[in-house]
Design a protein around this motif. Structure first.
Motif, mmCIF file in Angstrom:
data_model
loop_
_atom_site.group_PDB
_atom_site.id
_atom_site.type_symbol
_atom_site.label_atom_id
_atom_site.label_comp_id
_atom_site.label_asym_id
_atom_site.label_seq_id
_atom_site.Cartn_x
_atom_site.Cartn_y
_atom_site.Cartn_z
ATOM 1 N N HIS A 126 0.816 -1.219 0.000
ATOM 2 C CA HIS A 126 0.000 0.000 0.000
ATOM 3 C C HIS A 126 0.847 1.266 0.000
ATOM 4 C CE1 HIS A 126 0.998 -0.228 4.279
ATOM 5 N NE2 HIS A 126 0.715 1.051 4.337
ATOM 6 N N SER A 184 -7.161 -1.738 -4.666
ATOM 7 C CA SER A 184 -7.803 -2.922 -4.081
ATOM 8 C C SER A 184 -6.770 -3.925 -3.586
ATOM 9 C CB SER A 184 -8.714 -3.570 -5.131
ATOM 10 O OG SER A 184 -9.286 -4.758 -4.637
ATOM 11 N N LEU A 187 -5.299 -2.587 -0.327
ATOM 12 C CA LEU A 187 -6.183 -2.619 0.833
ATOM 13 C C LEU A 187 -6.551 -4.049 1.224
ATOM 14 C CD1 LEU A 187 -8.579 0.367 -0.033
ATOM 15 C CD2 LEU A 187 -6.628 0.355 1.519
ATOM 16 N N ASP A 188 -6.865 -4.883 0.244
ATOM 17 C CA ASP A 188 -7.320 -6.246 0.541
ATOM 18 C C ASP A 188 -6.163 -7.204 0.787
ATOM 19 O OD1 ASP A 188 -9.522 -8.028 0.884
ATOM 20 O OD2 ASP A 188 -9.003 -8.941 -1.041
ATOM 21 N N LYS A 189 -5.009 -6.938 0.169
ATOM 22 C CA LYS A 189 -3.788 -7.729 0.349
ATOM 23 C C LYS A 189 -3.982 -9.214 0.026
ATOM 24 C CE LYS A 189 -1.970 -4.708 3.982
ATOM 25 N NZ LYS A 189 -3.171 -3.845 4.060
#
Length: 369
Positions: A126, A184, A187-189
């Motif tokens: 990120h 995405s 944030l979602d990794k």
């Protein structure tokens, strides 16, 4: 038409001031950079590396522009020409301040990225997005500040940008799709740098997650590049996050194996896997069924570490131990065989006399039994 009425004395004064300021700026930059480098290399005052980056981001074109404007400012201009000179100062200073801030963002993001990559690779992804957002905000503010000081109506400009932004978004929807996909991912990794993933028929280690593409290093050594949008449309298998590996394998023994040995095989396999020599947990071993040329057994166990090389070492050790135990017990592994049974003829034919046809003699055909 703009007319200039300068004497040779005025031009010489302006040139002298410009040259003196340029030399002073170059000497000052070299001196400050040398002092900061000496302090940071000695291991003291590490925070001074940021001012060092600012000094390094100060380029000769900026110093040359400052020197020229300072020299030109010594001349007498009309009010309109003074206004243009003022605008030039604004553009140069705002641009250089933005370049300094951009260098600070780059250095800060890179250092944070290196630290996160060692401690928490999932959190490093990120930071690239954060750096991009920071740069966009920085240059947007710099542009608005410059335009405001140049006399433009920012309110009207912002309204027109809102309408134009829709057209730009439609034209750049693929690029923006990749950009939002990178957000995405951040944030979602679903994966991080250093993870080994499989996407469709491609596999490799994640090397880089960018704004538009994600890059893998395959087992063969080549680099595989995915657009972020296409990457998220596929099912991703992340082997780095595997806590333990489930292993299932089969083997077959010959049909001639005695019933006693067949009943012992499952226990022998359990003893080998559960011997404590391997980082493995035994699950089951069963006589599975009948094959074309073998009695089939199925074994399942878990390797307590996701490392693939460790799994292969354990599987090799188990296979060698099985081979050793089976030979000691007289149990033979099966291999493809085929047995051919020839049934006797139920109605054997009696010997029949052979009929021989001789050459014709005297127009008559002679047959000898």
């Amino acid at each position: 038409m703009i007319a200039f009425d300068f004497t040779s004395h005025d031009l010489m004064l302006a040139g002298t001031v410009s040259l003196a300021i340029l030399i002073a700026l170059l000497v000052l930059k070299a001196f400050i950079a040398r002092q900061l480098r000496r302090l940071t290399s000695a291991g003291r005052l590490q925070f001074l590396s940021y001012p060092e980056q600012i000094i390094n981001a100060t380029r000769v074109p900026f110093m040359l522009a400052v020197a020229l404007l300072a020299g030109i400012s010594q001349l007498d201009f009309s009010p309109r020409q003074e206004a243009w000179l003022h605008y030039a100062w604004i553009i140069i200073l705002v641009s250089q301040i933005a370049l300094w801030a951009n260098r600070m963002i780059t250095v800060a993001v890179q250092r944070a990225f290196d630290r996160q990559l060692q401690s928490n690779p999932a959190g490093a992804t990120h930071l690239m997005v954060a750096g991009l957002v920071a740069r966009i905000v920085l240059w947007s503010i710099a542009t608005l500040v410059a335009l405001d000081n140049l006399g433009f109506n920012i309110t009207t400009l912002m309204a027109s940008l809102g309408i134009g932004g829709i057209a730009v978004a439609l034209a750049l929807q693929n690029i923006l799709g990749d950009l939002f996909s990178s957000v995405s991912i951040a944030l979602d990794k679903p994966f991080a740098i250093g993870d080994f993933i499989v996407v469709d028929s491609y596999m490799g280690t994640v090397e880089y997650v960018g704004m538009k593409t994600t890059r893998l290093r395959s087992l063969g050594g080549e680099q595989i590049i995915f657009s972020n949008t296409e990457l998220l449309k596929n099912r991703i298998r992340n082997f780095k996050r595997m806590q333990e590996r489930r292993v299932q394998f089969e083997f077959g023994v010959a049909y001639e194996t005695s019933i006693e040995n067949i009943e012992r095989i499952s226990q022998l396999v359990k003893q080998i896997v559960s011997s404590g020599q391997f980082a493995a947990r035994f699950d089951r071993a069963h006589f599975k069924g009948y094959g074309d040329s073998a009695l089939l057994f199925e074994v399942v166990y878990y390797v307590l570490d996701p490392d693939y090389n460790l799994y292969m070492d354990i599987q090799q050790a188990i296979s060698l131990a099985l081979l050793r135990q089976f030979r000691e017990c007289g149990i033979a592994f099966a291999y493809p065989t085929r047995t051919l049974y020839i049934a006797p003829d139920a109605n054997p034919s009696a010997d029949q006399s052979r009929l021989r046809v001789a050459r014709p003699i005297g127009g008559m055909e002679r047959k000898d039994a």
